[in-house]
Enzyme design. Structure first.
Site, PDB file in Angstrom:
ATOM      1  N   SER A 254       0.826  -1.193  -0.144  1.00 44.11           N
ATOM      2  CA  SER A 254      -0.036   0.023  -0.110  1.00 44.11           C
ATOM      3  C   SER A 254       0.736   1.366  -0.003  1.00 44.11           C
ATOM      4  O   SER A 254       0.247   2.360   0.293  1.00 44.11           O
ATOM      5  CB  SER A 254      -0.886   0.110   1.196  1.00 44.11           C
ATOM      6  N   TYR A 528       0.072 -15.209   2.381  1.00 44.55           N
ATOM      7  CA  TYR A 528      -0.794 -14.338   1.803  1.00 44.55           C
ATOM      8  C   TYR A 528      -2.080 -14.918   1.165  1.00 44.55           C
ATOM      9  O   TYR A 528      -1.438 -15.759   0.185  1.00 44.55           O
ATOM     10  CB  TYR A 528      -0.163 -13.266   0.925  1.00 44.55           C
TER      11      TYR A 528
END
Length: 608
Positions: A254, A528
């Site tokens: 991000s 993930y």
């Protein structure tokens, strides 16, 4: 030693590239009509990222990515439509456009005494509906889905924009005086419900937006540290440091939008942590404003043996104790040389074994990430249209060599992407060492371009969720850390649990359930997961999604995984905190909260 010339240079760059200070009128908001970079004006309020960047299917039914900001921008992606339809049973004929209904914003509950006192300061504030909604959410699926449906819950009653540490001190003092609830807001990228306003909160809620606190205050070239305001966004921090020849190397997925203060508050991790470390390894000094006063250490030494480290009360506190205002971090000279790479393995098991050996020999490159077969196919579907016959021929030749000559099964092979950084000679030596290890586990070098493309896709994958929601597909990602001996078990069991739960909950189409190993440590790895499904036929798709995600988290914990590796806890995962840190651990956290913030001024209700 501090360098005034660098301060001037940084401030000059700030003026050139960054926010102007908001107007100081009583109900002002950051300037929206000038030509300066302005986050609220260029970002989506009900989706991920920049307003001009999105995946779409054009009139010819071809997928493309709009805008000019990314390597993929402006390109046709020929394989995405077939992958999308075959994976989810989706159809371009079934579309669910968002409902843009800003009239549903509830009126603000203002603390008039606070408003009157703010008028006498130079601190800008606003209670406009647009400003409040923009800061009322993070990026959990249920938050974005609700916005697209025009369904708004509790939103902040007011937004304030401090310009410096002293402004934050004043705001916190006023909040304590008038008993209002403060919720710190950085980049807004939270995926843990951390920014949601508690529905049960009856006081006026004020969003404390740190975006104007975005300057590098000084750079110390002797000690290789930089003192930075906590509201700066990751990509801006790196760009400004690069202008002076330095970097932090901290690159979370991000980083384009998340803030330094947010990294500290959530104990963030980045893609290049193997070289540069996680946020706890980068932080030298933190200044945080609390209802009790300012927390900071007396010096900036590299290590202190003075009882429990107060930084570890701050890192991971998720806005429950105060506002991080300034951070001193380690910096490094920009790497001389950077090289991407990739390795294809015959199966996921051999890929994981290779990563384990790389970790054991402590020779991991800056970034090494292993995608399972489903994620490999997903990445292949995102490959842009080939621009030349020669490139197309080479791609076909590579595919033939791997699948026919080497015998790799396309339905089992997986790919690791690599990024090496540093001194050129050492990078080349390092590269050889990693590829030699990979070869022992059946790995084949798959080229620099695949490695670079895989690394850069990290920044556009989040945009795909908005495309999915346009066609009845919802999805999310979540992460964990796990010991090496449980990596394969947790990957297999969690993916299987997702498939089973979707079937049990009435999902009519098989879900996408996939994972990648994203970071390696001596004792384990970060894993993930992604999952998504077609929700046509479901009356309450978000509830079904939340049930599936809850079951997946239970499966992670049952398989020895952590509650979170870097996303944090927020409100989404706090039901598991007690079993994660024990009853005594919860008691310790509560004791700190009760002392530092006895009136719950920082009342976002994360963690506890």
């Amino acid at each position: 030693m501090k360098y005034p010339s660098l301060v001037i240079e940084c401030l000059h760059l700030f003026e050139k590239f960054h926010f102007h200070r908001p107007l100081a009128s009583s109900q002002s908001r950051p300037c929206s009509k000038c030509l300066c970079f302005h986050r609220q004006e260029i970002m989506k309020w009900n989706g991920w990222g920049y307003s001009d960047s999105r995946f779409l299917f054009n009139k010819k039914g071809q997928a493309e990515f709009t805008g000019k900001r990314y390597r993929l921008s402006g390109m046709i992606i020929p394989g995405l439509k077939d992958w999308f339809e075959s994976t989810f049973g989706a159809s371009l004929q079934h579309k669910t456009p968002p409902i843009l209904n800003s009239s549903a914003v509830p009126p603000p509950t203002l603390n008039e005494a606070l408003v009157e006192e703010l008028k006498s300061t130079s601190i800008p504030f606003s209670h406009d509906a647009e400003d409040r909604v923009f800061r009322a959410h993070g990026h959990c699926l249920h938050e974005i889905f609700a916005l697209r449906e025009g369904k708004l819950g509790r939103v902040p009653d007011m937004v304030v924009w401090p310009n410096c540490h002293n402004d934050v001190v004043k705001i916190v003092e006023l909040a304590c005086k008038h008993n209002v609830c403060l919720i710190p807001y950085g980049g807004g990228t939270s995926v843990s419900s951390a920014l949601e306003c508690p529905r049960e909160e009856t006081r006026s809620i004020v969003s404390l937006d740190t975006s104007q606190m975005n300057r590098i205050l000084w750079i110390d070239e002797k000690n290789l540290t930089a003192h930075v305001e906590a509201g700066i966004v990751g990509q801006d921090l790196e760009r400004l440091l690069n202008e002076s020849g330095y970097c932090t190397g901290h690159e979370p997925d991000s980083m384009e939008f998340s803030s330094l203060g947010g990294w500290v508050a959530t104990r963030a991790s980045g893609m290049k942590k193997n070289i540069y470390g996680n946020i706890e390894d980068l932080v030298v000094h933190v200044k945080m404003v609390t209802p009790r006063g300012v927390i900071e250490k007396s010096c900036q030494g590299p290590r202190m043996s003075t009882g429990p480290d107060i930084h570890h009360f701050i890192m991971g506190s998720e806005g429950t104790l105060g506002v991080v205002t300034e951070v001193t971090m380690k910096i490094r000279p920009m790497p001389e040389y950077q090289k991407y790479g990739s390795v294809v393995f015959p199966n996921f098991e051999q890929g994981v074994a290779c990563l384990r050996e790389v970790a054991k020999q402590r020779c991991a490159p800056a970034s090494i990430r292993l995608m399972d077969n489903e994620q490999f196919k997903f990445g292949h579907a995102l490959k842009p249209q080939v621009s030349s016959i020669f490139t197309s021929f080479l791609d076909g030749l590579k595919k033939f060599y791997i699948t026919k000559f080497k015998g790799f099964d396309p339905n089992h092979l997986c790919v690791a992407t690599l990024l090496f950084e540093g001194d050129r000679e050492r990078v080349l030596q390092h590269e050889k060492q990693v590829y030699d290890i990979a070869a022992k586990f059946g790995g084949l070098a798959a080229g620099e371009d695949n490695g670079q493309r895989g690394y850069m896709l990290t920044f556009v994958i989040a945009y795909l969720r908005d495309l999915g929601m346009d066609y009845y597909v919802i999805g999310e990602s979540f992460e964990t850390s796990v010991p090496w001996d449980r990596v394969l078990d947790i990957c297999r069991n969690v993916k299987a649990r997702i498939v089973r739960e979707c079937k049990d909950k009435g999902v009519q189409f098989p879900p996408l359930s996939t994972c990648r190993v994203t970071q390696t440590y001596d004792a384990g790895a970060c894993v993930y997961f992604y999952f998504a499904f077609n929700y046509r036929g479901l009356s309450d798709p978000v509830h079904v999604y939340e049930q599936v995600e809850h079951a997946a988290r239970e499966e992670i914990l049952a398989n020895g995984g952590s509650l979170s590796h870097h996303h944090g806890v927020g409100k989404l995962r706090k039901e598991w905190m007690r079993e994660t840190v024990s009853d005594v651990g919860i008691g310790m956290l509560k004791s700190v909260k009760d002392y530092v913030d006895p009136n719950n001024i920082f009342g976002n209700r994360n963690l506890l």
